[in-house]
Design an enzyme around this catalytic site. Structure first.
Site, PDB file in Angstrom:
ATOM      1  N   HIS A 121       0.877  -1.148  -0.101  1.00 46.77           N
ATOM      2  CA  HIS A 121      -0.246  -0.180  -0.006  1.00 46.77           C
ATOM      3  C   HIS A 121       0.693   1.271   0.127  1.00 46.77           C
ATOM      4  O   HIS A 121       0.086   2.501  -0.124  1.00 46.77           O
ATOM      5  CB  HIS A 121      -0.813  -0.071   1.058  1.00 46.77           C
ATOM      6  CG  HIS A 121      -0.496   0.267   2.407  1.00 46.77           C
ATOM      7  ND1 HIS A 121      -0.727   1.262   3.123  1.00 46.77           N
ATOM      8  CD2 HIS A 121       0.338  -0.505   3.356  1.00 46.77           C
ATOM      9  CE1 HIS A 121      -0.001   1.002   4.491  1.00 46.77           C
ATOM     10  NE2 HIS A 121       0.515   0.049   4.350  1.00 46.77           N
ATOM     11  N   CYS A 151       1.674   6.287  12.130  1.00 41.51           N
ATOM     12  CA  CYS A 151       1.393   5.332  13.212  1.00 41.51           C
ATOM     13  C   CYS A 151       1.413   6.128  14.537  1.00 41.51           C
ATOM     14  O   CYS A 151       0.583   5.873  15.514  1.00 41.51           O
ATOM     15  CB  CYS A 151       2.153   4.043  13.538  1.00 41.51           C
ATOM     16  SG  CYS A 151       2.504   3.237  11.790  1.00 41.51           S
TER      17      CYS A 151
HETATM   18  N1  PLP Z   1       7.845  -0.776   7.559  1.00 44.05           N
HETATM   19  C1  PLP Z   1       7.996   0.428   7.157  1.00 44.05           C
HETATM   20  C2  PLP Z   1       9.342   1.049   6.901  1.00 44.05           C
HETATM   21  C3  PLP Z   1       6.763   1.149   7.314  1.00 44.05           C
HETATM   22  O1  PLP Z   1       6.780   2.260   7.003  1.00 44.05           O
HETATM   23  C4  PLP Z   1       5.266   0.696   7.506  1.00 44.05           C
HETATM   24  C5  PLP Z   1       4.153   1.377   7.314  1.00 44.05           C
HETATM   25  O2  PLP Z   1       4.219   2.454   7.610  1.00 44.05           O
HETATM   26  C6  PLP Z   1       5.382  -0.764   7.706  1.00 44.05           C
HETATM   27  C7  PLP Z   1       6.728  -1.286   7.911  1.00 44.05           C
HETATM   28  C8  PLP Z   1       4.192  -1.488   7.951  1.00 44.05           C
HETATM   29  O3  PLP Z   1       3.608  -1.705   6.736  1.00 44.05           O
HETATM   30  P1  PLP Z   1       2.110  -2.394   6.914  1.00 44.05           P
HETATM   31  O4  PLP Z   1       1.421  -0.913   7.186  1.00 44.05           O
HETATM   32  O5  PLP Z   1       1.846  -3.028   5.614  1.00 44.05           O
HETATM   33  O6  PLP Z   1       1.889  -3.088   8.125  1.00 44.05           O
END
Ligand code: PLP
Length: 377
Positions: A195, A316
């Site tokens: 995404h 987040c």
């Molecule tokens: N790793 C990084 C560097 C990210 O930026 C993100 C999302 O913000 C994730 C992992 C997590 O991915 P997902 O949203 O598909 O769980």
């Protein structure tokens, strides 16, 4: 006529690309569990295995290495909790899904520091690798979600392998934005998510190069070669495949975004903005930029009122105002860190979006300056 909203938060999530939406729509009208033996099931399995092959091709890996997951978070948890290692070495700027899983694993964790530009300290990594005999899993991201700073992944892989340790790279923000190969050729585990580049949320993959053992997080059926139980998200996987196809052919898009991002940074810097990590190699779409003296939440709200969506650090952690562990690890002074926003471009960005973002940022800067002048008078 009201102007259309400007979305500059692609590192949080990117709008669905038309190719992904079309591929998903086609599957939504279909039925079939990839584990079923009948024709419906086999059709779904062919689709899933086709995308498996596409992902394997991106990383010069085997389709047998690809484990579909519900996204980057699950892939990171799967490797941090499931790989066979007695200790973990992770960088201080990893995504919370890596840091949180490392803490939850109950294994000893060493945190690799970064310099003021956000690049990991390779000597410190080497020292940590040499300090103990137990086998380590090293997790270093390809590019940071907040600063866009790119890590020396090929060099990390070389040093980790020389020490007989395992290397995991979270390439969620890098895929489709910069070439990830050949840097990832020697990574043992790679995390991907659909995404951030215009695929659907809720689908990702962990690529497990070779025959590394991996304890599953989820127990149930034998899907994904017993590494991830649960019926695959077939429409999501179809969207993931379409987006990979689109993204790998989008050199023009990367060049365009880099030029706009550079123009944005040059203009805002000339007006007093401070670019975080400016001295390091960075993703072409990402700008973490401070407006000294103006809190990031104030900026995000003021820009939102003008129809411009940006974020105050990692998605987040926005909503709850917490200090960014990334800016903290980079030793960005508190006053600057508290006034930093993240502007991230993507496939749907156009030149007008950039002009409007610049104009709104400048207007806010002017307003806050004259307010301060008035308060001081
Ligand atoms: N790793 C990084 C560097 C990210 O930026 C993100 C999302 O913000 C994730 C992992 C997590 O991915 P997902 O949203 O598909 O769980």
């Amino acid at each position: 006529m009201t102007a259309h909203p400007v979305y500059l938060d692609h590192n949080a999530t990117s709008p669905l690309r038309p190719a992904a939406a079309a591929a998903m729509r086609a599957v939504l009208d279909d039925v079939g569990n990839p584990s079923s033996v009948h024709a419906f099931g086999q059709r779904a399995r062919r689709l899933v295995d086709g995308v498996r092959q596409q992902i394997a091709d991106v990383l010069a890996s085997s389709p047998l290495d690809v484990v579909f997951t519900s996204g980057g978070t699950e892939a990171n948890n799967l490797v941090l909790l499931g790989a066979q290692a007695e200790r973990l070495i992770v960088s201080a700027i990893e995504h919370d899904s890596v840091l949180g899983a490392a803490r939850a694993s109950g294994r000893p964790v060493d945190l690799v520091p970064v310099d003021r530009e956000g690049r990991i300290d390779l000597d410190e990594l080497e020292r940590m690798l040499a300090a103990r005999q137990e086998r380590a899993l090293v997790s270093i991201m390809f590019a940071n979600n907040e600063s866009g700073v790119v890590q020396p992944v090929a060099e990390v892989a070389r040093r980790v392998s020389a020490a007989g340790a395992l290397f995991h790279c979270d390439a969620v923000q890098a895929l489709g934005r910069i070439p990830v190969m050949p840097a990832l050729l020697d990574a043992d585990f790679v995390t991907l998510s659909a995404h951030k580049i215009g695929g659907p949320a809720g689908v990702g993959a962990l690529v497990v190069r070779g025959a590394h053992a991996l304890a599953p997080l989820l127990h149930g059926g034998g899907q994904e070669r017993f590494r991830r139980a649960g019926t695959q998200n077939v429409p999501g996987i179809a969207g993931f495949g379409a987006v990979i196809q689109d993204v790998l052919q989008s050199n023009d898009e990367r060049t365009r975004l880099a030029a706009w991002r550079d123009h944005l940074e040059a203009t805002l810097s000339a007006a007093g903005g401070v670019v975080i990590g400016a001295g390091a190699e960075r993703l072409p779409n990402t700008s973490a930029i401070a407006m000294p003296g103006v809190k990031s939440e104030t900026q995000v709200i003021a820009l939102d009122i003008e129809g411009i969506a940006v974020s105050a650090g990692a998605a987040c952690s926005s909503g709850k105002v917490t200090r960014s562990h990334v800016l903290e690890a980079m030793k960005v002074p508190d006053a600057l860190a508290e006034s930093t926003i993240r502007i991230s471009l993507g496939w749907s960005t156009d030149q007008d979006d950039i002009s409007r973002a610049i104009a709104a940022w400048m207007a806010l800067r002017e307003r806050t300056r004259s307010n301060r002048g008035r308060d001081a008078a």
